[in-house]
Write a protein that holds these residues in place. Structure first.
Motif, PDB file in Angstrom:
ATOM      1  N   GLU A   1       3.184  11.964  -4.626  1.00 14.62           N
ATOM      2  CA  GLU A   1       4.376  12.552  -3.998  1.00 14.62           C
ATOM      3  C   GLU A   1       5.348  11.407  -3.842  1.00 14.62           C
ATOM      4  OE1 GLU A   1       2.591  13.641   0.019  1.00 14.62           O
ATOM      5  OE2 GLU A   1       1.517  15.600  -0.960  1.00 14.62           O
ATOM      6  N   PRO A   2       6.009  11.263  -4.952  1.00 16.93           N
ATOM      7  CA  PRO A   2       7.126  10.138  -4.806  1.00 16.93           C
ATOM      8  C   PRO A   2       7.940  10.391  -3.547  1.00 16.93           C
ATOM      9  CG  PRO A   2       7.465  11.473  -6.527  1.00 16.93           C
ATOM     10  CD  PRO A   2       6.241  12.123  -5.766  1.00 16.93           C
ATOM     11  N   HIS A   3       8.252   9.223  -2.665  1.00 20.59           N
ATOM     12  CA  HIS A   3       8.977   9.214  -1.767  1.00 20.59           C
ATOM     13  C   HIS A   3      10.728   9.085  -2.023  1.00 20.59           C
ATOM     14  CE1 HIS A   3      10.608   7.781   2.460  1.00 20.59           C
ATOM     15  NE2 HIS A   3       9.673   9.035   3.062  1.00 20.59           N
ATOM     16  N   LYS A   4      11.328  10.232  -1.689  1.00 20.72           N
ATOM     17  CA  LYS A   4      12.697  10.297  -2.028  1.00 20.72           C
ATOM     18  C   LYS A   4      13.638  10.387  -0.815  1.00 20.72           C
ATOM     19  CE  LYS A   4      11.806  12.344  -6.546  1.00 20.72           C
ATOM     20  NZ  LYS A   4      12.057  13.459  -7.418  1.00 20.72           N
ATOM     21  N   PHE A   5      13.117  10.155   0.322  1.00 21.63           N
ATOM     22  CA  PHE A   5      13.658  10.511   1.464  1.00 21.63           C
ATOM     23  C   PHE A   5      14.616   9.275   1.825  1.00 21.63           C
ATOM     24  CE2 PHE A   5      14.470  10.835   6.311  1.00 21.63           C
ATOM     25  CZ  PHE A   5      15.180  11.802   6.342  1.00 21.63           C
ATOM     26  N   LYS A   6      16.031   9.401   1.782  1.00 20.63           N
ATOM     27  CA  LYS A   6      16.775   8.133   2.037  1.00 20.63           C
ATOM     28  C   LYS A   6      16.360   6.979   1.449  1.00 20.63           C
ATOM     29  CE  LYS A   6      18.455   9.950   6.880  1.00 20.63           C
ATOM     30  NZ  LYS A   6      18.463   9.607   7.970  1.00 20.63           N
TER      31      LYS A   6
ATOM     32  N   GLY B   1       6.530  -0.660   5.289  1.00 23.35           N
ATOM     33  CA  GLY B   1       6.389   0.572   4.395  1.00 23.35           C
ATOM     34  C   GLY B   1       7.752   0.944   3.738  1.00 23.35           C
ATOM     35  N   ASN B   2       8.811   1.157   4.522  1.00 20.25           N
ATOM     36  CA  ASN B   2      10.004   1.487   3.798  1.00 20.25           C
ATOM     37  C   ASN B   2      10.521   0.191   2.950  1.00 20.25           C
ATOM     38  OD1 ASN B   2      10.423   4.248   4.731  1.00 20.25           O
ATOM     39  ND2 ASN B   2      11.192   3.454   6.488  1.00 20.25           N
ATOM     40  N   ILE B   3      10.354  -1.071   3.515  1.00 27.15           N
ATOM     41  CA  ILE B   3      10.815  -2.137   2.654  1.00 27.15           C
ATOM     42  C   ILE B   3      10.113  -2.410   1.559  1.00 27.15           C
ATOM     43  CG2 ILE B   3      10.992  -4.446   2.705  1.00 27.15           C
ATOM     44  CD1 ILE B   3      11.178  -4.589   5.778  1.00 27.15           C
ATOM     45  N   GLY B   4       8.735  -1.900   1.616  1.00 28.25           N
ATOM     46  CA  GLY B   4       7.748  -2.020   0.491  1.00 28.25           C
ATOM     47  C   GLY B   4       8.303  -0.990  -0.666  1.00 28.25           C
ATOM     48  N   ARG B   5       8.441   0.043   0.017  1.00 31.65           N
ATOM     49  CA  ARG B   5       9.108   1.364  -1.175  1.00 31.65           C
ATOM     50  C   ARG B   5      10.264   0.934  -1.694  1.00 31.65           C
ATOM     51  NH1 ARG B   5       7.502   6.098   3.133  1.00 31.65           N
ATOM     52  NH2 ARG B   5       5.538   6.769   2.061  1.00 31.65           N
ATOM     53  N   GLN B   6      11.069   0.412  -1.076  1.00 30.81           N
ATOM     54  CA  GLN B   6      12.479   0.013  -1.573  1.00 30.81           C
ATOM     55  C   GLN B   6      12.395  -1.145  -2.748  1.00 30.81           C
ATOM     56  OE1 GLN B   6      14.773   1.955  -0.852  1.00 30.81           O
ATOM     57  NE2 GLN B   6      16.406   0.902  -2.361  1.00 30.81           N
ATOM     58  N   LEU B   7      11.551  -2.018  -2.502  1.00 29.46           N
ATOM     59  CA  LEU B   7      11.169  -3.143  -3.280  1.00 29.46           C
ATOM     60  C   LEU B   7      10.548  -2.669  -4.541  1.00 29.46           C
ATOM     61  CD1 LEU B   7       9.924  -6.034  -0.889  1.00 29.46           C
ATOM     62  CD2 LEU B   7      12.159  -5.983  -2.049  1.00 29.46           C
ATOM     63  N   ALA B   8       9.543  -1.747  -4.373  1.00 30.02           N
ATOM     64  CA  ALA B   8       9.115  -0.999  -5.588  1.00 30.02           C
ATOM     65  C   ALA B   8       9.835  -0.293  -6.395  1.00 30.02           C
ATOM     66  CB  ALA B   8       8.042  -0.035  -5.056  1.00 30.02           C
ATOM     67  N   MET B   9      10.999   0.008  -5.934  1.00 35.31           N
ATOM     68  CA  MET B   9      11.986   0.726  -6.783  1.00 35.31           C
ATOM     69  C   MET B   9      12.993  -0.095  -7.451  1.00 35.31           C
ATOM     70  SD  MET B   9      13.316   3.703  -4.384  1.00 35.31           S
ATOM     71  CE  MET B   9      14.787   4.143  -5.454  1.00 35.31           C
ATOM     72  N   GLY B  10      12.755  -1.245  -7.401  1.00 39.65           N
ATOM     73  CA  GLY B  10      13.538  -2.454  -7.967  1.00 39.65           C
ATOM     74  C   GLY B  10      14.996  -2.634  -7.221  1.00 39.65           C
ATOM     75  N   GLY B  11      15.262  -2.036  -6.079  1.00 38.79           N
ATOM     76  CA  GLY B  11      16.501  -2.222  -5.303  1.00 38.79           C
ATOM     77  C   GLY B  11      17.657  -1.184  -5.976  1.00 38.79           C
TER      78      GLY B  11
ATOM     79  N   LEU C   1       0.835  -1.275  -0.094  1.00 35.57           N
ATOM     80  CA  LEU C   1       0.137  -0.096   0.146  1.00 35.57           C
ATOM     81  C   LEU C   1       0.697   1.234   0.012  1.00 35.57           C
ATOM     82  CD1 LEU C   1      -3.067  -0.846   2.362  1.00 35.57           C
ATOM     83  CD2 LEU C   1      -3.322  -0.198   0.037  1.00 35.57           C
ATOM     84  N   TYR C   2       1.882   1.281   0.744  1.00 36.34           N
ATOM     85  CA  TYR C   2       2.804   2.281   0.824  1.00 36.34           C
ATOM     86  C   TYR C   2       3.370   3.066  -0.468  1.00 36.34           C
ATOM     87  CZ  TYR C   2       3.574   3.348   5.510  1.00 36.34           C
ATOM     88  OH  TYR C   2       3.497   3.321   7.083  1.00 36.34           O
ATOM     89  N   PRO C   3       3.998   2.299  -1.472  1.00 32.91           N
ATOM     90  CA  PRO C   3       4.168   2.893  -2.797  1.00 32.91           C
ATOM     91  C   PRO C   3       2.965   3.060  -3.707  1.00 32.91           C
ATOM     92  CG  PRO C   3       4.641   0.566  -2.632  1.00 32.91           C
ATOM     93  CD  PRO C   3       4.637   1.029  -1.435  1.00 32.91           C
ATOM     94  N   CYS C   4       1.877   2.567  -3.647  1.00 37.43           N
ATOM     95  CA  CYS C   4       0.721   2.830  -4.431  1.00 37.43           C
ATOM     96  C   CYS C   4       0.041   4.130  -3.583  1.00 37.43           C
ATOM     97  CB  CYS C   4      -0.323   1.513  -4.083  1.00 37.43           C
ATOM     98  SG  CYS C   4      -0.043   0.235  -4.739  1.00 37.43           S
ATOM     99  N   LEU C   5       0.136   4.348  -2.415  1.00 36.29           N
ATOM    100  CA  LEU C   5      -0.542   5.615  -1.971  1.00 36.29           C
ATOM    101  C   LEU C   5       0.548   6.788  -2.361  1.00 36.29           C
ATOM    102  CD1 LEU C   5      -2.653   6.884  -0.232  1.00 36.29           C
ATOM    103  CD2 LEU C   5      -1.168   6.589   1.812  1.00 36.29           C
TER     104      LEU C   5
ATOM    105  N   LEU D   1      -0.642   6.356   7.284  1.00 29.86           N
ATOM    106  CA  LEU D   1      -0.554   4.649   7.014  1.00 29.86           C
ATOM    107  C   LEU D   1      -0.555   4.003   8.547  1.00 29.86           C
ATOM    108  CD1 LEU D   1       0.170   3.535   3.260  1.00 29.86           C
ATOM    109  CD2 LEU D   1      -2.061   3.295   4.792  1.00 29.86           C
ATOM    110  N   GLY D   2       0.914   4.768   8.916  1.00 30.07           N
ATOM    111  CA  GLY D   2       1.307   4.087  10.270  1.00 30.07           C
ATOM    112  C   GLY D   2       0.412   4.205  11.455  1.00 30.07           C
ATOM    113  N   ILE D   3      -0.730   5.395  11.378  1.00 30.35           N
ATOM    114  CA  ILE D   3      -1.516   5.534  12.490  1.00 30.35           C
ATOM    115  C   ILE D   3      -2.678   4.518  12.013  1.00 30.35           C
ATOM    116  CG2 ILE D   3      -3.430   7.129  13.151  1.00 30.35           C
ATOM    117  CD1 ILE D   3      -0.606   7.629  14.408  1.00 30.35           C
TER     118      ILE D   3
END
Length: 247
Positions: free
Chosen positions: A123-128, A230-240, A113-117, A183-185
Motif C-alpha cells: 500500500e504505497p502511501h500517496k496522500f500529501k 513517519g511522514n519524514i521517513g516516507r518523504q526521504l524514501a521518495m528521494g525528495g 519502518l514506515y516506508p518498509c511497512l 505504527l503510531g499506536i
C-alpha cells in the motif's frame, strides 16, 4: 582405396566439428562468465547505493529526532512538567544528555519502518507526499507539544482528551493510512512503557502524574510524534521528489 579416403574424410570432418563445438562452448562459457561478472558488479553497486541511502536517511531522522527532543524537553522543563536530578541538569543546555540520542534513535527506527511497512503491505502511501505537507505536520506536532504545557484545564483528563483529538486530527490531516495509525499506536505504547520504567527507577519524574507515574496525555504526544517522524521517513524514501497529493 575409395573406402579409405572416405574414412579419412569423415574423420577430418568429425575433428573439425569437434573443434568447432569446443570453440563455441568455450566462447559461450566466456560470455556467461562476463555476464555473471557484470550482473554481480551491478548488484553489488545497487546494494551499496541502497545501504548508503539507508544510512543517509537514518542519520537525517536521528538528527531531526534529537533536535526536536532537545527543544521540546527544554520546554517541559521550563514549565516544570518534568523534574530531573540537579546533577544531570548542568550539561547540554540544562537537559539530560541521554534524551536527544535516545529520541534520535527512536526517530530513526520509526522513520525507517514506515516506508518498509508500506512496501510490505503493498500500500504505497500517496496522500500529501510533498515537503510542504511534511513541514506543516512538524509544525502541528510542535504545537501539540506546546499545548500540553501551556493549556490550563481543571484536570489532566480534559487535557488528555483534547490532545488525543489533536493527535488524531494530525494523523487524519497528514497521513490517513492504516500502517501509519498502527505504527503510531505501537510507538505510543512502547514509548510510554519505556518512560514509565525510567520514572519508576527514579531517572526523572513528572509533576502531578495521573497515569502510572506519568501524565495521561503522554501517549498522545508519542502518537503524534510517531506519525510526524513517519511522514519524514516516507518523504526521504521518495528521494525528495515532489508529487501531486491526493485530497
Amino acid at each position: 582405396m575409395p573406402r579409405l579416403e572416405e574414412h579419412c574424410w569423415s574423420c577430418s570432418c568429425e575433428t573439425k566439428h569437434s573443434s568447432g563445438a569446443n570453440w563455441l562452448a568455450s566462447k559461450a562459457e566466456e560470455m556467461m562468465s562476463i555476464i555473471t561478472s557484470v550482473l554481480r558488479n551491478a548488484y553489488g553497486s545497487l546494494h551499496d547505493v541502497r545501504a548508503a541511502n539507508l544510512i543517509r536517511r537514518g542519520l537525517v531522522l536521528f538528527t531531526v529526532g534529537a533536535f526536536l527532543a532537545l527543544v521540546l524537553n527544554l520546554l517541559q522543563i521550563q514549565r516544570h512538567v518534568t523534574l530531573f536530578p540537579e546533577e544531570v541538569m548542568t550539561t547540554l543546555f540544562s537537559s539530560a544528555w541521554w534524551i536527544p540520542p535516545c529520541c534520535g534513535t527512536g526517530a530513526a527506527v520509526v522513520g525507517l519502518l514506515y516506508p518498509c511497512l508500506d512496501s510490505h503491505l503493498g500500500e504505497p502511501h500517496k496522500f500529501k507526499r510533498e515537503w510542504a505537507s511534511v513541514m506543516r505536520c512538524i509544525a502541528v506536532f510542535v504545537g501539540i507539544n506546546h499545548a500540553s504545557v501551556k493549556l490550563d484545564f481543571d484536570n489532566n483528563v480534559q487535557l488528555s482528551l483534547t490532545l488525543a483529538a489533536l493527535s488524531l486530527g494530525l494523523w487524519w490531516t497528514f497521513d490517513r493510512s492504516r500502517s501509519g495509525f498502527g505504527l503510531g499506536i505501537t510507538t505510543a505504547v512502547l514509548a510510554t512503557v519505556f518512560t514509565q520504567l525510567l520514572v519508576y527507577n527514579g531517572v526523572y519524574q513528572y509533576t502531578s502524574p495521573d497515569f502510572l507515574y506519568v501524565r495521561s496525555w503522554l501517549p498522545c504526544i508519542f502518537f503524534s510524534g510517531g506519525v510526524t517522524v513517519g511522514n519524514i521517513g516516507r518523504q526521504l524514501a521518495m528521494g525528495g521528489v515532489e508529487k501531486p497529493h491526493m485530497d
